[in-house]
Design a protein around this motif. Structure first.
Motif, PDB file in Angstrom:
ATOM      1  N   ILE A   1     -20.513  87.711  33.224  1.00  0.00           N
ATOM      2  CA  ILE A   1     -19.938  89.077  33.270  1.00  0.00           C
ATOM      3  C   ILE A   1     -18.755  89.082  34.408  1.00  0.00           C
ATOM      4  CG2 ILE A   1     -20.531  91.356  33.628  1.00  0.00           C
ATOM      5  CD1 ILE A   1     -23.104  90.822  31.925  1.00  0.00           C
ATOM      6  N   ASP A   2     -19.189  88.740  35.701  1.00  0.00           N
ATOM      7  CA  ASP A   2     -18.429  88.940  36.873  1.00  0.00           C
ATOM      8  C   ASP A   2     -17.049  88.178  36.326  1.00  0.00           C
ATOM      9  OD1 ASP A   2     -20.247  90.483  38.314  1.00  0.00           O
ATOM     10  OD2 ASP A   2     -20.787  88.447  39.425  1.00  0.00           O
ATOM     11  N   LEU A   3     -16.894  86.943  35.886  1.00  0.00           N
ATOM     12  CA  LEU A   3     -15.733  86.366  35.422  1.00  0.00           C
ATOM     13  C   LEU A   3     -15.136  87.246  34.405  1.00  0.00           C
ATOM     14  CD1 LEU A   3     -14.120  83.621  35.439  1.00  0.00           C
ATOM     15  CD2 LEU A   3     -15.469  82.778  33.492  1.00  0.00           C
ATOM     16  N   MET A   4     -15.605  87.767  33.464  1.00  0.00           N
ATOM     17  CA  MET A   4     -15.077  88.603  32.502  1.00  0.00           C
ATOM     18  C   MET A   4     -14.242  89.811  33.137  1.00  0.00           C
ATOM     19  SD  MET A   4     -17.494  88.732  29.305  1.00  0.00           S
ATOM     20  CE  MET A   4     -18.638  87.406  29.149  1.00  0.00           C
ATOM     21  N   LYS A   5     -15.045  90.525  33.974  1.00  0.00           N
ATOM     22  CA  LYS A   5     -14.377  91.494  34.914  1.00  0.00           C
ATOM     23  C   LYS A   5     -13.193  91.194  35.762  1.00  0.00           C
ATOM     24  CE  LYS A   5     -18.695  94.233  35.209  1.00  0.00           C
ATOM     25  NZ  LYS A   5     -19.968  94.796  36.046  1.00  0.00           N
ATOM     26  N   LYS A   6     -13.324  90.030  36.374  1.00  0.00           N
ATOM     27  CA  LYS A   6     -11.921  89.537  37.151  1.00  0.00           C
ATOM     28  C   LYS A   6     -10.898  89.220  36.120  1.00  0.00           C
ATOM     29  CE  LYS A   6     -10.968  85.343  39.579  1.00  0.00           C
ATOM     30  NZ  LYS A   6     -11.299  83.995  39.675  1.00  0.00           N
ATOM     31  N   ARG A   7     -11.102  88.486  35.085  1.00  0.00           N
ATOM     32  CA  ARG A   7      -9.905  88.096  34.104  1.00  0.00           C
ATOM     33  C   ARG A   7      -9.732  89.282  33.444  1.00  0.00           C
ATOM     34  NH1 ARG A   7     -11.820  82.474  31.424  1.00  0.00           N
ATOM     35  NH2 ARG A   7     -11.489  81.016  33.011  1.00  0.00           N
ATOM     36  N   SER A   8     -10.313  90.382  33.223  1.00  0.00           N
ATOM     37  CA  SER A   8      -9.928  91.822  32.676  1.00  0.00           C
ATOM     38  C   SER A   8      -8.662  92.234  33.576  1.00  0.00           C
ATOM     39  CB  SER A   8     -10.999  92.667  32.481  1.00  0.00           C
ATOM     40  OG  SER A   8     -11.672  92.091  31.488  1.00  0.00           O
ATOM     41  N   ASN A   9      -8.694  92.153  34.828  1.00  0.00           N
ATOM     42  CA  ASN A   9      -7.560  92.557  35.519  1.00  0.00           C
ATOM     43  C   ASN A   9      -6.227  91.843  35.272  1.00  0.00           C
ATOM     44  OD1 ASN A   9      -9.219  94.453  37.016  1.00  0.00           O
ATOM     45  ND2 ASN A   9      -9.978  92.860  38.211  1.00  0.00           N
ATOM     46  N   PHE A  10      -6.398  90.778  34.895  1.00  0.00           N
ATOM     47  CA  PHE A  10      -5.161  89.743  34.282  1.00  0.00           C
ATOM     48  C   PHE A  10      -5.082  90.191  33.098  1.00  0.00           C
ATOM     49  CE2 PHE A  10      -7.090  87.490  38.056  1.00  0.00           C
ATOM     50  CZ  PHE A  10      -6.124  87.316  38.750  1.00  0.00           C
ATOM     51  N   TYR A  11      -5.673  90.353  32.225  1.00  0.00           N
ATOM     52  CA  TYR A  11      -5.556  90.494  30.539  1.00  0.00           C
ATOM     53  C   TYR A  11      -4.782  91.745  30.623  1.00  0.00           C
ATOM     54  CZ  TYR A  11      -9.062  86.632  30.050  1.00  0.00           C
ATOM     55  OH  TYR A  11      -9.626  85.334  29.987  1.00  0.00           O
ATOM     56  N   SER A  12      -5.282  92.774  31.230  1.00  0.00           N
ATOM     57  CA  SER A  12      -4.810  93.997  31.234  1.00  0.00           C
ATOM     58  C   SER A  12      -3.161  94.233  31.357  1.00  0.00           C
ATOM     59  CB  SER A  12      -5.318  94.890  32.060  1.00  0.00           C
ATOM     60  OG  SER A  12      -5.056  94.802  33.602  1.00  0.00           O
ATOM     61  N   LYS A  13      -2.546  93.156  31.793  1.00  0.00           N
ATOM     62  CA  LYS A  13      -1.088  93.000  31.996  1.00  0.00           C
ATOM     63  C   LYS A  13      -0.534  92.554  30.821  1.00  0.00           C
ATOM     64  CE  LYS A  13      -1.393  92.452  37.166  1.00  0.00           C
ATOM     65  NZ  LYS A  13      -2.427  93.306  37.151  1.00  0.00           N
ATOM     66  N   ALA A  14      -1.193  92.483  29.644  1.00  0.00           N
ATOM     67  CA  ALA A  14      -0.758  91.922  28.403  1.00  0.00           C
ATOM     68  C   ALA A  14       0.300  92.915  27.801  1.00  0.00           C
ATOM     69  CB  ALA A  14      -1.712  91.524  27.500  1.00  0.00           C
ATOM     70  N   SER A  15       1.064  92.648  26.967  1.00  0.00           N
ATOM     71  CA  SER A  15       1.883  93.638  26.415  1.00  0.00           C
ATOM     72  C   SER A  15       1.266  94.731  25.421  1.00  0.00           C
ATOM     73  CB  SER A  15       2.872  93.089  25.279  1.00  0.00           C
ATOM     74  OG  SER A  15       3.578  91.955  25.823  1.00  0.00           O
ATOM     75  N   TYR A  16       0.011  94.121  24.844  1.00  0.00           N
ATOM     76  CA  TYR A  16      -0.975  95.080  23.881  1.00  0.00           C
ATOM     77  C   TYR A  16      -2.346  94.812  24.205  1.00  0.00           C
ATOM     78  CZ  TYR A  16       3.776  96.017  22.008  1.00  0.00           C
ATOM     79  OH  TYR A  16       4.997  96.263  21.657  1.00  0.00           O
ATOM     80  N   GLU A  17      -2.955  95.717  23.998  1.00  0.00           N
ATOM     81  CA  GLU A  17      -4.545  95.546  23.947  1.00  0.00           C
ATOM     82  C   GLU A  17      -5.032  95.850  22.797  1.00  0.00           C
ATOM     83  OE1 GLU A  17      -7.670  98.265  26.052  1.00  0.00           O
ATOM     84  OE2 GLU A  17      -6.439  97.470  27.617  1.00  0.00           O
ATOM     85  N   ILE A  18      -5.665  94.890  22.217  1.00  0.00           N
ATOM     86  CA  ILE A  18      -6.373  94.929  20.613  1.00  0.00           C
ATOM     87  C   ILE A  18      -7.955  95.181  21.195  1.00  0.00           C
ATOM     88  CG2 ILE A  18      -6.699  94.440  18.745  1.00  0.00           C
ATOM     89  CD1 ILE A  18      -3.616  94.745  19.164  1.00  0.00           C
ATOM     90  N   LYS A  19      -8.435  96.475  20.803  1.00  0.00           N
ATOM     91  CA  LYS A  19      -9.922  96.664  21.014  1.00  0.00           C
ATOM     92  C   LYS A  19     -10.485  96.011  19.878  1.00  0.00           C
ATOM     93  CE  LYS A  19     -10.102 100.229  24.473  1.00  0.00           C
ATOM     94  NZ  LYS A  19      -8.541 100.496  24.654  1.00  0.00           N
ATOM     95  N   CYS A  20     -11.331  95.026  19.820  1.00  0.00           N
ATOM     96  CA  CYS A  20     -11.648  94.115  18.573  1.00  0.00           C
ATOM     97  C   CYS A  20     -12.928  94.587  18.265  1.00  0.00           C
ATOM     98  CB  CYS A  20     -11.763  92.730  19.040  1.00  0.00           C
ATOM     99  SG  CYS A  20      -9.987  92.019  19.336  1.00  0.00           S
TER     100      CYS A  20
END
Length: 170
Positions: free
Chosen positions: A132-151
């Motif tokens: 979960i900590d890894l997911m939270k950390k990576r989310s900060n990077f992923y949020s820089k994507a052009s588009y976010e798709i809530k799956c």
């Protein structure tokens, strides 16, 4: 041919980058590249074994080289490894020159998908809290994507259709 930019899928392990990327590529009649598969094919060794024998730092170096090479292609659908977007060089290239899609899922759903995985080195060697900590950390990077798709609550086809609709607007 619609665009020269690549469509790049990012997100946590287990988020569906490879399966959705492959569906999108087939539908759009574009080539599909899974970076993790490219690494395994290039080195003739499974990622799990690379982590065991050479370590994560070595894997990340190879991942960067192969990813940057594949990003030079045009009109290709590319699935990045879960940790690739943490790499500043890869992230800058993707954000600046490509259409990127973060396949975002609720942490609990991802945890269920990956926690007992035998082929994902980081999942195998981590507790649920560490994941979960890894997911939270990576989310900060992923949020820089052009588009976010809530799956959450979407089928693979619904996710694919959302991505294609965005692609067609660009």
């Amino acid at each position: 041919m619609k665009l020269k930019k690549n469509l790049v899928f990012i997100g946590m392990m287990g988020s569906g980058k490879s399966s959705i990327g492959s569906l999108v590529a087939n539908k759009l009649k574009l080539n599909f590249i899974d970076i993790d598969n490219e690494i395994e094919n290039n080195l003739k060794i499974k990622i799990k074994k690379i982590f065991e024998v050479k370590g994560e730092a070595y894997f990340r170096k190879i991942e960067e080289q192969i990813t940057l090479k594949k990003l030079k292609l045009c009109s290709t659908v590319i699935s990045l490894g879960g940790g690739a977007f943490e790499n500043n060089i890869i992230r800058k290239e993707v954000v600046k020159n490509h259409l990127s899609f973060w396949l975002k899922w609720d942490y609990k759903i991802l945890l269920e998908r990956i926690k007992n995985s035998r082929k994902r080195p980081l999942a195998m060697n981590s507790t649920e809290n560490e994941l979960i900590d890894l997911m939270k950390k990576r989310s900060n990077f992923y949020s820089k994507a052009s588009y976010e798709i809530k799956c959450d609550n979407l089928t693979k086809n619904e996710i694919m259709n959302k991505v294609i609709k965005i692609y067609e607007k660009n």
